[in-house]
Write an enzyme that holds these catalytic residues in place. Structure first.
Site, short mmCIF file in Angstrom:
data_model
loop_
_atom_site.label_atom_id
_atom_site.label_comp_id
_atom_site.label_asym_id
_atom_site.label_seq_id
_atom_site.Cartn_x
_atom_site.Cartn_y
_atom_site.Cartn_z
N ARG A 114 0.84 -1.20 0.00
CA ARG A 114 0.00 0.00 0.00
C ARG A 114 0.88 1.25 0.00
O ARG A 114 1.94 1.26 0.63
CB ARG A 114 -0.84 -0.03 1.28
CG ARG A 114 -1.75 1.15 1.53
CD ARG A 114 -2.99 1.09 0.68
NE ARG A 114 -4.05 1.95 1.19
CZ ARG A 114 -5.12 2.29 0.48
NH1 ARG A 114 -5.27 1.84 -0.75
NH2 ARG A 114 -6.06 3.04 1.01
N THR A 393 -10.11 0.54 -9.52
CA THR A 393 -9.14 -0.28 -8.83
C THR A 393 -9.21 -1.51 -9.68
O THR A 393 -10.13 -1.63 -10.49
CB THR A 393 -9.66 -0.53 -7.41
OG1 THR A 393 -9.53 0.67 -6.69
CG2 THR A 393 -8.97 -1.64 -6.68
N THR A 411 -4.32 -0.40 -7.12
CA THR A 411 -5.11 0.77 -7.51
C THR A 411 -4.30 2.05 -7.56
O THR A 411 -3.22 2.14 -6.96
CB THR A 411 -6.26 0.96 -6.50
OG1 THR A 411 -7.18 1.94 -6.97
CG2 THR A 411 -5.74 1.39 -5.13
N ASN A 413 -6.38 4.59 -6.81
CA ASN A 413 -7.56 5.15 -6.17
C ASN A 413 -8.57 5.58 -7.23
O ASN A 413 -9.32 4.74 -7.69
CB ASN A 413 -7.24 6.26 -5.17
CG ASN A 413 -8.45 6.57 -4.30
OD1 ASN A 413 -9.33 5.71 -4.14
ND2 ASN A 413 -8.53 7.76 -3.75
N ASP A 435 -7.85 8.45 0.91
CA ASP A 435 -8.43 7.41 1.76
C ASP A 435 -8.20 7.68 3.25
O ASP A 435 -8.79 7.02 4.10
CB ASP A 435 -7.84 6.03 1.40
CG ASP A 435 -8.49 5.42 0.17
OD1 ASP A 435 -9.50 5.98 -0.31
OD2 ASP A 435 -7.99 4.40 -0.33
N SER A 464 -7.64 1.08 3.74
CA SER A 464 -8.15 0.61 2.44
C SER A 464 -9.33 -0.34 2.64
O SER A 464 -9.52 -0.89 3.73
CB SER A 464 -7.03 -0.14 1.72
OG SER A 464 -7.51 -0.72 0.53
N SER A 465 -10.09 -0.53 1.57
CA SER A 465 -11.14 -1.57 1.58
C SER A 465 -10.78 -2.73 0.67
O SER A 465 -11.56 -3.68 0.53
CB SER A 465 -12.47 -0.97 1.09
OG SER A 465 -12.86 0.08 1.93
N GLY A 485 -14.09 -1.26 -6.41
CA GLY A 485 -15.39 -0.73 -6.01
C GLY A 485 -15.39 0.13 -4.77
O GLY A 485 -16.43 0.33 -4.15
O1 DON Z 1 -8.02 1.33 -1.09
C1 DON Z 1 -9.21 1.62 -1.22
O2 DON Z 1 -10.08 1.16 -0.52
C2 DON Z 1 -9.63 2.57 -2.33
N1 DON Z 1 -8.55 3.47 -2.65
C3 DON Z 1 -10.06 1.75 -3.50
C4 DON Z 1 -10.57 2.63 -4.63
C5 DON Z 1 -11.44 1.90 -5.58
O3 DON Z 1 -11.74 0.76 -5.39
C6 DON Z 1 -11.94 2.66 -6.74
N2 DON Z 1 -12.88 1.87 -7.47
N3 DON Z 1 -13.19 0.99 -8.01
#
Ligand code: DON
Length: 581
Positions: A114, A393, A411, A413, A435, A464-465, A485
């Site tokens: 990350r 992502t 990603t 982002n 984030d 992050s997710s 997502g």
């Molecule tokens: O790390 C994360 O949770 C976000 N930066 C992820 C961004 C994302 O999934 C954008 N879309 N699909």
């Protein structure tokens, strides 16, 4: 894809078991590859498989497998190729997470690459003069850019777990070729560039790469060449991660970030290191689940939600019935409330992971779920575990002939990150630092609320997710999955697991099924098109607010069943491919 007759018969007999009606919990050997009842069929292969968002990158990975590379080699080659062919999310200038399963030892390891905040990052750096979050600062300025982790992550994965027969340069060669000789622009790429033109043409360095005369998006069928990116990739092939984190590439990245108002230095780049972490593990109806630990919130909350749902007969409730959506939404609401308070970078804060993922805590939370009424999110507070729409992502899954597997989500982002390219490198820069919680209680781009635990700090990783996930049955690999997502990654990945385990669906059916999502705040169940109107009425009668919005996620999944691989790319986004051999 080649399928020999014997294997086809094995697959068919596994499929036919379905007609007898498989009682839960599924045994891995009874799980469906496909049945004649199914409307969607997975891709089936015997040896190895790659599922990714972009067809050329998938084929790069499959070629590496055919040449004798292992799953880690194929994942790295696919990841580098995606940086060229899917520039909205594939990247060198971003970061992500890789879950690696080693068949020989049965071990599953989590690699955190990350992005980190530069050392000079400050808690209030995203606030404007009025003390309120300034979205331009946290999304489109140099301050938004985290120290990229992708190249270091891939190098570390190669060093520790590469197959040994292919060189590092072998894995980057296809990406160099694609960047140098050009890719044929797909409708998906052309559409994404058209959609992002306003933002991306603001930076001349980005505009010069992706827009003819710096202005006109490439059309489907045209050739897009990225010579600067090819040169950067060549440095990485020759020098390893140093080709990115030291010397001319690092200097150009730091210079661009500083010119855009950020504080990243060459020292920040030179000192970036990925981190091996213990995966989050749990069980669900006899299956073992492994997913990404903090600084992802994904693993913790997937396990927490599964723990809560284990108390309910989801299979009897039926797919996307009012009862099952109700309990899923209630469990999700409670987990996301906890996310807002407890989750962040484990190198900076103490996270009660054990409590959050314990069955006892989940039982206590599940007891507060009433079947007849929604709990207003205002009444749900983070518990006590001690006692936009510019989406991109991307996820890819790989399984090799020896049963090793990689689940990787990475990603920039937003689509194309901050929209900034480090001049002369072809490297698009992330805006991952959005984030962080710019100000406690104020939602980020995905509507997620955070607090102290996810406040900005120098060298810290933003929460992050992203949830690369694997499921095992009696220790054997059963499922590899994950999704993009934003805040919906956790619930999208969760529903793949539920659809396979609870609803006995093949992976293509499980992928295509309509999805739902609740993230505590806003207090609503977001649903995809396809729920019946009477289901919606039943949920509204219990007090839920139902909001039908755009499709959620784009999963790339592979299942292993009776020695066969069955994979599926999400039909929600164009251009993806699952291929095996
Ligand atoms: O790390 C994360 O949770 C976000 N930066 C992820 C961004 C994302 O999934 C954008 N879309 N699909």
């Amino acid at each position: 894809m080649e399928l020999r007759l014997k294997s086809a018969l094995t697959a068919l007999s596994a499929a036919l078991l379905l007609f007898a009606g498989v009682a839960p919990p599924l045994a891995a050997e009874d799980a469906p590859i496909y049945s004649l009842k199914d409307r969607f069929s997975p891709v089936v292969a015997q040896n190895g498989m790659v599922a990714s968002q972009e067809a050329v990158a998938t084929r790069v990975g499959v070629e590496i497998l055919k040449k004798g590379g292992n799953a880690v080699d194929a994942a790295i080659a696919t990841g580098f190729a995606l940086a060229v062919t899917l520039p909205r999310a594939g990247n060198l200038g971003g970061g992500g997470f890789m879950l690696i399963h080693l068949n020989e030892t049965g071990e599953t390891r989590a690699l955190d690459y990350r992005e980190k905040a530069p050392a000079a990052a400050e808690r209030d750096m995203f606030l404007g003069p009025d003390g309120e979050p300034d979205k331009d600062k946290s999304r489109f300025s140099g301050l938004a850019v985290g120290v990229p982790g992708t190249v270091a992550g891939f190098a570390e994965a190669y060093e520790k777990h590469g197959g040994g027969t292919l060189t590092w340069a072998d894995l980057i060669a296809p990406a160099i070729d694609l960047a140098e000789n050009g890719i044929t622009v797909t409708p998906g790429l052309s559409g994404a560039l058209t959609a992002a033109a306003g933002r991306l043409t603001r930076d001349p360095a980005t505009a010069a790469i992706f827009y003819k005369h710096g202005l006109i998006p490439y059309l489907p069928g045209e050739i897009l060449r990225q010579p600067d990116l090819a040169a950067t990739l060549r440095l990485i092939a020759e020098q390893g991660a140093d080709g990115f984190y030291k010397g001319v590439t690092a200097e150009k990245i730091a210079a661009k970030v500083q010119a855009a108002g950020g504080g990243m230095t060459v020292d920040d780049l030179a000192s970036y290191e990925p981190v091996w972490r213990a995966p989050i593990t749990g069980t669900y109806r006899g299956f073992e689940v492994a997913s990404m630990p903090p600084p992802s919130s994904g693993g913790v909350h997937i396990v927490q939600i599964l723990n809560m749902l284990e108390s309910f007969p989801i299979r009897e409730f039926g797919l996307n019935s009012a009862d099952s959506i109700h309990v899923m939404a209630e469990a999700m609401r409670r987990a996301y409330a906890d996310r807002s308070k407890f989750l962040g970078d484990p190198d900076f804060i103490d996270i009660p992971v054990q409590g959050l993922t314990s069955a006892a805590y989940a039982r206590a939370l599940a007891e507060t779920i009433r079947m007849d009424a929604a709990t207003p999110s205002d009444d749900v507070r983070p518990g006590d575990p001690f006692p936009y729409e510019s989406n991109e992502t991307t996820h890819f899954s790989v399984v090799d002939k020896d049963g090793n597997a990689v689940s990787n989500t990475y990603t920039l982002n937003f689509s194309y990150g901050a929209g900034l390219t480090a001049d002369g490198t072809g490297v698009l820069l992330n805006n991952e630092l959005d984030d962080f919680s710019a100000k406690p209680g104020v939602p980020n781009a995905y509507g997620l609320i955070g607090g102290e635990a996810n406040a900005v700090e120098g060298n810290k990783r933003p929460l992050s997710s992203m949830s690369p996930t694997m499921v095992f049955r009696d220790g054997s690999l059963f499922l590899v999955t994950g999704s993009p997502g934003g805040s919906r990654i956790i619930t999208t990945t969760l529903q793949i697991v539920l659809n396979v385990i609870d609803h006995g669906m093949n992976i293509a059916e499980a992928t295509a099924a309509p999805r739902i999502h609740n993230q505590w705040l806003p207090d609503e169940i977001r649903v995809e098109e396809g729920l019946s109107p009477d289901t919606v009425r039943l949920l509204e009668a219990r007090g839920h607010k139902i909001e039908e919005k755009n499709a959620m996620g784009s999963t790339q999944s592979i299942m292993k069943i009776g020695g066969m691989l069955a994979g599926a790319s999400d039909p929600r986004r164009t251009g993806a491919l699952t291929e095996g051999y």
